[in-house]
Design an enzyme around this catalytic site. Structure first.
Site, PDB file in Angstrom:
ATOM      1  N   GLY A  22       0.829  -1.192   0.000  1.00 29.32           N
ATOM      2  CA  GLY A  22       0.000   0.000   0.000  1.00 29.32           C
ATOM      3  C   GLY A  22       0.859   1.235   0.000  1.00 29.32           C
ATOM      4  N   ASP A 135     -12.508   2.217  11.012  1.00 26.26           N
ATOM      5  CA  ASP A 135     -12.238   1.990   9.584  1.00 26.26           C
ATOM      6  C   ASP A 135     -12.687   0.585   9.186  1.00 26.26           C
ATOM      7  OD1 ASP A 135     -11.472   2.647   7.021  1.00 26.26           O
ATOM      8  OD2 ASP A 135      -9.371   2.100   7.313  1.00 26.26           O
TER       9      ASP A 135
END
Length: 343
Positions: A22, A135
């Protein structure tokens, strides 16, 4: 190209291959002392010099390491190697819920309910530890392992209950599409904030799209009771949502859905006990009851008619007997001269 660190971290984890990357870190498949497989997440070298990112990474490892639950990917250890922080996590054979939805589209209600209940079970333990995730989204839910099982992964935006949550610039960490209104506004957050995100995920599993608002129609294929659970979870007012993950899970269970295993052709399914059902549908049961009552009333009427006939018969014989007795009594009196036969 991903830069490979030393092949063995902390003398414990041997890196095998990259499985994902990422903006801030890279995830490796590794083995722990040559035995069990684990996932190792390493902060990229260019970000390892940023004190804020390092603190966030280490915070994620610490908060995740305090939770041990079948529906949460376990953090097995963390530390630094060659100046770069890393964390080792439980390895899960499978794929993210994001990939499942991208491949299959909307899921059957019973399957979506099963996944949601497993996520809520893990979330209940996280909240019990005093941690908010902030999240929850399909990309942070793994589907795999024995069962298969839904597992929550990634504490990157998590905070302790009552503490300020993390921001990137002037925006709260997390994914806007799954954020509750209070989180997007930077206001006080709580367990209800995470439940809002679960509501969004459940809506997406059922419809294949994100909700426009709390009143968004889920369509006729979704059972009304399950749709009501989703609408309550998506309420803009936190006080109108479920008070706990366990309460929301119970509401899904009480939606009378025949819970089924998560479909995965590569995994052996978990057998769930179907929700109890009435032997006969309520409407059919009421019809049968009406028929039985009508039959009983007809029986009472027949008995009443029988009693009337018996009573009439008894009354007729009694009258005849009385007339005979009177005639005989008059004859006796006439013979004895008590009553004259004529002038």
């Amino acid at each position: 190209m991903v830069e490979a660190p030393a092949s063995i971290l902390a003398g414990r984890f041997r890196l095998v291959r990259v499985v994902g990357s990422g903006g801030f870190g890279t995830v490796w498949l590794a083995t722990e002392r040559g035995e069990r497989r684990v996932a190792v997440k390493i902060l990229n070298r260019e970000h390892a010099a940023d004190p804020e990112l390092v603190a966030r990474f280490e915070r994620e490892a610490q908060l995740g390491g305090n939770v041990d639950h079948p529906n949460v990917v376990r953090v097995l250890g963390h530390g630094r190697h060659d100046g770069r922080p890393f964390m080792a996590m439980e390895w899960v054979e499978g794929q993210t819920l994001r990939r499942v939805l991208d491949r299959r589209g909307p899921l059957p209600p019973h399957e979506a309910a099963t996944i949601a209940r497993q996520v809520l079970a893990g979330l209940a333990e996280i909240h019990r530890r005093g941690v908010l995730l902030l999240d929850i989204k399909p990309g942070n839910i793994m589907i795999g392992g024995t069962g298969p099982t839904a597992k929550i992964v990634d504490f990157g935006a998590a905070c302790r209950l009552g503490e300020p949550y993390l921001f990137r610039g002037d925006q709260a960490l997390g994914t806007p599409a799954y954020m509750a209104p209070e989180q997007r506004a930077g206001e006080t957050v709580g367990p209800e904030t995470d439940l809002y995100a679960v509501g969004v995920v459940l809506f997406e599993m059922l419809t294949g799209r994100l909700p426009r608002d709390a009143g968004d129609d889920l369509g006729p294929a979704v059972p009304p009771d399950l749709a009501a659970v989703v609408r309550r979870a998506l309420a803009s007012d936190p006080a109108a949502r479920f008070r706990s993950a366990a309460a929301m899970a119970r509401a899904i269970e009480q939606a009378a859905l025949p819970l089924a295993p998560i479909e995965d052709t590569d995994q052996r399914p978990v057998v769930h006990r179907p929700a109890p059902q009435l032997r006969r549908a309520p409407s059919r049961w009421l019809e049968d009851l009406d028929a039985e009552l009508a039959s009983a009333m007809r029986s009472v009427e027949r008995l009443s008619e029988g009693f009337d006939r018996v009573a009439s018969t008894i009354g007729g014989w009694a009258g005849l007997a009385a007339a005979i007795v009177i005639v005989l009594l008059l004859l006796v009196l006439i013979q004895r001269g008590v009553v004259g036969a004529g002038p």
